[in-house]
Scaffold this active site. Structure first.
Site, short mmCIF file in Angstrom:
data_model
loop_
_atom_site.label_atom_id
_atom_site.label_comp_id
_atom_site.label_asym_id
_atom_site.label_seq_id
_atom_site.Cartn_x
_atom_site.Cartn_y
_atom_site.Cartn_z
CE LYS A 221 -4.63 -11.09 -3.11
NZ LYS A 221 -3.50 -10.14 -3.14
NE ARG A 255 0.84 -15.92 -3.41
CZ ARG A 255 -0.17 -15.96 -2.55
NH1 ARG A 255 -1.31 -15.31 -2.84
NH2 ARG A 255 -0.08 -16.64 -1.42
#
Length: 286
Positions: A221, A255
């Protein structure tokens, strides 16, 4: 005990959720699993590498071309049914904020609805309750789907995360979602700048202390990229470092894009914590 689909996971059992994007414009793989066969091959590889959950998404999280609910369903529903047929024991999650899509994927065999946008469609929790499936309750800072944060401020970011996620979780249970199938997620990058995401990671233990199982979506991210000043394809090391910290603080579900690497990190942390025996222990015994 966390129960999802046919699977049960113990309190100290870390769980890998593999990302399979059914989008042509995903930020990480640029559509590598948009078509069925590459996506099914990805599922097979992820399961072989230790993923217990497959998270299927039909809409890119960031801004981009508009995707209608009908198109999102077209990308996900048939694929969910095929994954259910080929992998009967895997937990199937669908990353959606729309109740109509949630209804369709649950009918096709989904076990978990991953609501990354913090309950923006309150009907999604009602769908989860009606089908008896799990729900991920995420903090998105009140952001609308597919928008980027701009000058977001919090008096106390973790206090806001706890207020929102626990509130969503309690509402879900009140609606009839099985309590043992509800997770909370701090929502790294969603409605947050990099400093917010770092603080949410540092204080993750506060979420764990609520008693709800914690899911983290850290993989490659922007907060990792900005912290280390690295482009998307060079964020794996930073992601794995954040994964190790999150595991030590008690998060349970991860995840990820890199399944095998994440599995090794989680196993190592679990062994250090005393929750997992070494795979082998020969040193000093010969």
């Amino acid at each position: 005990m966390l129960r999802l689909g046919r699977r049960e996971f113990g309190t100290n059992e870390p769980v890998v959720m593999a990302i399979v994007n059914r989008t042509p414009d995903s930020f990480y793989d640029r559509g590598a699993t948009f078509h069925d066969e590459p996506a099914l091959a990805r599922v097979e590889q992820a399961v072989a590498e230790g993923a217990a959950i497959i998270d299927i998404g039909g809409v890119k999280a960031g801004p981009g071309e508009e995707v209608s609910a009908e198109e999102e369903a077209r990308r996900t529903v048939g694929f969910v049914a095929e994954v259910r047929r080929r992998f009967p024991d895997v937990v199937i999650s669908v990353d959606t904020w729309r109740a109509s899509v949630g209804e369709a994927v649950c009918a096709a065999g989904a076990d978990l609805l991953n609501d990354a946008w913090g309950g923006v469609d309150p009907g999604l929790a009602e769908v989860a309750a009606r089908h008896g499936v799990g729900l991920v309750c995420t903090h998105a800072g009140g952001a609308q789907p597919r928008t980027r944060p701009h000058r977001v401020t919090y008096d106390d970011v973790m206090a806001d995360v706890l207020r929102v996620t626990v509130g969503l979780a309690e509402r879900a249970v009140a609606l009839g979602v099985p309590r043992e199938s509800v997770l909370i997620d701090p929502g790294h990058d969603f409605g947050k700048n990099t400093r917010h995401s770092l603080e949410a990671t540092r204080r993750l233990g506060e979420m764990v202390e609520t008693g709800w199982p914690v899911l983290v979506s850290l993989s490659n991210k922007d907060f990792v990229g900005e912290t280390l000043d690295r482009p998307v394809k060079e964020r794996v090391i930073g992601t794995l470092a954040t994964t190790a910290v999150s595991a030590w603080l008690g998060a349970q579900v991860y995840r990820v894009h890199e399944v095998a690497e994440t599995r090794q990190v989680l196993d190592m942390v679990a062994s250090i914590a005393g929750h997992r025996a070494p795979a082998v222990a020969r040193r000093g015994l010969a």
